[in-house]
Design a protein around this motif. Sequence first.
Motif, short mmCIF file in Angstrom:
data_model
loop_
_atom_site.label_atom_id
_atom_site.label_comp_id
_atom_site.label_asym_id
_atom_site.label_seq_id
_atom_site.Cartn_x
_atom_site.Cartn_y
_atom_site.Cartn_z
N UNK B 33 3.08 45.84 55.98
CA UNK B 33 3.27 44.41 56.05
C UNK B 33 4.88 44.26 55.80
N UNK B 35 7.80 41.25 55.21
CA UNK B 35 7.68 39.71 54.89
C UNK B 35 9.64 39.33 54.72
N UNK B 37 11.63 36.65 52.41
CA UNK B 37 11.56 35.69 51.50
C UNK B 37 13.00 34.83 51.24
N UNK B 39 15.71 33.03 48.84
CA UNK B 39 16.10 32.36 47.27
C UNK B 39 16.96 31.51 47.26
N UNK B 43 16.89 29.85 42.37
CA UNK B 43 16.40 31.29 42.07
C UNK B 43 14.98 31.74 42.28
N UNK B 44 14.04 30.59 42.68
CA UNK B 44 12.71 31.13 42.69
C UNK B 44 12.68 31.84 44.39
N UNK B 45 11.67 32.62 44.55
CA UNK B 45 11.54 33.59 45.44
C UNK B 45 10.42 32.85 46.34
N UNK B 47 8.15 32.72 49.91
CA UNK B 47 7.85 33.33 51.15
C UNK B 47 8.31 32.53 52.22
N UNK B 50 5.34 36.10 57.06
CA UNK B 50 4.82 37.42 57.05
C UNK B 50 4.39 38.06 58.29
N UNK B 91 15.71 37.62 51.79
CA UNK B 91 15.32 39.18 51.46
C UNK B 91 14.26 39.51 52.41
N UNK B 95 5.96 46.20 52.63
CA UNK B 95 4.74 46.92 51.72
C UNK B 95 3.86 47.44 52.46
N UNK B 100 1.26 51.17 47.42
CA UNK B 100 1.03 49.99 46.80
C UNK B 100 1.90 49.28 46.00
N UNK B 101 3.14 49.28 46.81
CA UNK B 101 4.13 48.56 46.07
C UNK B 101 5.05 47.88 47.29
N UNK B 102 5.87 47.10 46.91
CA UNK B 102 6.86 46.32 47.77
C UNK B 102 8.11 46.91 47.56
N UNK B 104 12.04 45.76 48.51
CA UNK B 104 12.98 44.68 49.16
C UNK B 104 14.36 45.21 49.72
#
Lengths: 113, 114
Positions: B33, B35, B37, B39, B43-45, B47, B50, B91, B95, B100-102, B104
Amino acid sequence: DTAVSQTPKYLVTQMGNDKSIKCEQNLGHDTMYWYKQDSKKFLKIMFSYNNKELIINETVPNRFSPKSPDKAHLNLHINSLELGDSAVYFCASSQGFYTDTQYFGPGTRLTVL
Amino acid sequence: AQTVTQSQPEMSVQEAETVTLSCTYDTSENNYYLFWYKQPPSRQMILVIRQEAYKQQNATENRFSVNFQKAAKSFSLKISDSQLGDTAMYFCAFMSSGTYKYIFGTGTRLKVLA
């Protein structure tokens, strides 16, 4: 009705101290994550918890320990803080462990003096 | 190992115009996948959009759309009718179902000019 919340938003502390950052999600998600964003904005995953089980434990110092009392909470404890720990820490959650969108919290800016 | 590259550290665009942010990635996997994002200074990320790798159709979300070129491993974001509120760091993220990890990218700082 915040989806993912973190406390505190700002944390200033001295080297050598122990501190905790709390994270809570009200989305009913099964998986939660902790990320560290450095001064150059690079975002790197630290931990992932799926149904209270640690799934990923990246090569972070063992001074960092995640603790999940239930699947809605994932707290980050940091012992013996060092200058290099200064960063913004993000908590995130997703429904599944993979394939699903992650929802991020507002971040916690940690400054170690 | 998977990598994500955003080659544009900073970009600017006039309000109401269109801008494209580039992202390339490297993987040997077939199922993954992608994405984008956002920011903002808060500061909040957040989405933005996707894309599932198995879908050929490019994802769209209001003024945001992607150009997904699987063979070229390219995943660019197009923002139409840019607004001042689009000013933020963007960003790109990858994934994989295997690791099993993202992962960036390093981000692109976009500034929308009035």
